[in-house]
Write an enzyme that holds these catalytic residues in place. Structure first.
Site, PDB file in Angstrom:
ATOM      1  N   ASP A   1       0.842  -1.202   0.000  1.00 15.71           N
ATOM      2  CA  ASP A   1       0.000   0.000   0.000  1.00 15.71           C
ATOM      3  C   ASP A   1       0.878   1.253   0.000  1.00 15.71           C
ATOM      4  OD1 ASP A   1      -2.185  -1.674   0.138  1.00 15.71           O
ATOM      5  OD2 ASP A   1      -2.791  -1.088   2.175  1.00 15.71           O
TER       6      ASP A   1
ATOM      7  N   GLY B   1      -3.691  -5.254   1.326  1.00 17.71           N
ATOM      8  CA  GLY B   1      -4.380  -6.296   0.556  1.00 17.71           C
ATOM      9  C   GLY B   1      -5.496  -6.833   1.436  1.00 17.71           C
TER      10      GLY B   1
ATOM     11  N   ASN C   1      -4.991  -8.397   5.111  1.00 19.93           N
ATOM     12  CA  ASN C   1      -5.550  -7.677   6.266  1.00 19.93           C
ATOM     13  C   ASN C   1      -6.541  -8.556   7.030  1.00 19.93           C
ATOM     14  OD1 ASN C   1      -4.150  -5.482   5.245  1.00 19.93           O
ATOM     15  ND2 ASN C   1      -5.962  -4.526   4.333  1.00 19.93           N
TER      16      ASN C   1
ATOM     17  N   THR D   1      -8.574   2.982   6.312  1.00 18.92           N
ATOM     18  CA  THR D   1      -8.089   1.845   5.524  1.00 18.92           C
ATOM     19  C   THR D   1      -7.992   0.587   6.388  1.00 18.92           C
ATOM     20  OG1 THR D   1      -6.723   3.432   4.318  1.00 18.92           O
ATOM     21  CG2 THR D   1      -6.293   1.092   3.910  1.00 18.92           C
TER      22      THR D   1
ATOM     23  N   ASP E   1     -11.832  -4.815   6.809  1.00 24.94           N
ATOM     24  CA  ASP E   1     -11.096  -6.084   6.907  1.00 24.94           C
ATOM     25  C   ASP E   1     -10.960  -6.509   8.372  1.00 24.94           C
ATOM     26  OD1 ASP E   1     -10.741  -5.955   4.136  1.00 24.94           O
ATOM     27  OD2 ASP E   1      -8.873  -4.829   4.345  1.00 24.94           O
TER      28      ASP E   1
END
Ligand code: RIB
Length: 296
Positions: free
Chosen positions: A12, A38, A42, A239, A243
């Site tokens: 990232d 990803g 995650n 972010t 997840d």
């Protein structure tokens, strides 16, 4: 319960910006950092942090070896993750002053999976185990079918959710985790309760989780429905929040917790995640979630 995630690993590239760039606009960023990410990585990290036994099987290029080291240190089994002769997947991520993000993906090695390799991975798992999938690798419909053929429960987070997802065999999915955008893509826009009801009507045997960011999350199983508001936190970077939510929800479900307790743990974990920068690195520990979570 063991979980095998066949999923993505990304590098990232994160740019801190005042606002997300608009069409035709050029803006300067105030900070640039590189993180492990990803959705597959995650979510596997979140499961491991939540105490689940989890393997991540995916593809990286040689320069992505540090992603695997990072996951191993978090307790994720990576024995089936292979290095291929294609660059590691990466994400270009803008994070604005409110912590909201926008993400552009380059799939790279994530989209070089083969059916033969996946069969070899799945053969090592048994009924009662869970196959966890997102939509950042190739062959997702075939993986759903293969998971069921091996007697595994299938959990799908269809993100990113392109129009192709509507043709996936979603009736074979046991746990479907979507946000509002993904739900709209599957059953059309509307109020969250309506979307949840439509998902439930279309996939009556599945458990469906609908995450709403700051507006909390709903879950619906064939026997219960639950809602949990989002944790109140100072948002630094969203972010990986979805997840983290998914990993903690799935781990709690594997521990046999009720739907509302699964949602509560997942919500606390996602709240901790958004208060930190990064993706894989911003997943909290189980102890941190225990410290904040309601004991009931
Ligand atoms: O869900 C967040 C993740 O989406 C990031 O880590 C990025 O790599 C993309 O996969």
């Amino acid at each position: 319960m063991r979980v095998v995630c066949i999923g993505s690993l990304n590098i990232d590239h994160v740019y801190r910006v005042d606002h997300l760039v608009r069409p035709g606009e050029t803006i300067a960023s105030s900070e640039y950092q590189v993180f492990a990410g990803g959705k597959g990585a995650n979510q596997a990290a979140a499961l491991a942090r939540a105490g689940a036994v989890v393997s991540l099987a995916g593809h990286i290029g040689a320069e992505g070896a540090w992603l695997v080291d990072r996951l191993r240190r978090l307790g994720v089994d990576t024995q089936w993750t292979r290095v291929v002769d294609v660059p590691t997947g990466h994400a270009i991520i803008q994070v604005d002053a409110e912590g909201q993000n926008s993400i552009v993906l380059y799939a790279g090695a994530n989209r070089t999976l083969t059916g033969e390799w996946a069969e070899g991975v799945l053969a090592r798992f048994a009924p009662g185990d869970v196959l966890l999938l997102q939509n950042e690798v190739n062959g997702v419909p075939e993986l759903i079918a293969a998971g069921r053929r091996h007697g595994l429960q299938v959990c799908l987070n269809p993100a990113p959710c392109g129009p192709e997802v509507n043709a996936y065999p979603l009736d074979q999915v046991d746990l479907l985790v979507v946000n509002e955008t993904e739900a709209a893509s599957l059953v059309g826009p509307g109020a969250a309760e309506d979307q949840l009801a439509r998902l439930g009507a279309r996939y009556p045997a599945a458990t469906t989780v609908l995450t709403l960011g700051p507006n909390g999350a709903w879950a619906r199983s064939p026997s219960a429905t639950a809602y949990e508001p989002a944790a109140r936190v100072r948002v630094v970077d969203t972010t990986g929040a979805g997840d983290t939510f998914l990993g903690f929800f799935l781990a709690a479900r594997g521990d046999g917790l009720s739907l509302d307790r699964c949602l509560r743990r997942a919500s606390v974990a996602a709240g901790l995640c958004v208060s930190r920068v990064g993706a894989t690195d911003s997943v909290p520990t189980s102890g941190e979630v225990d410290a904040l979570g309601s004991p009931d």
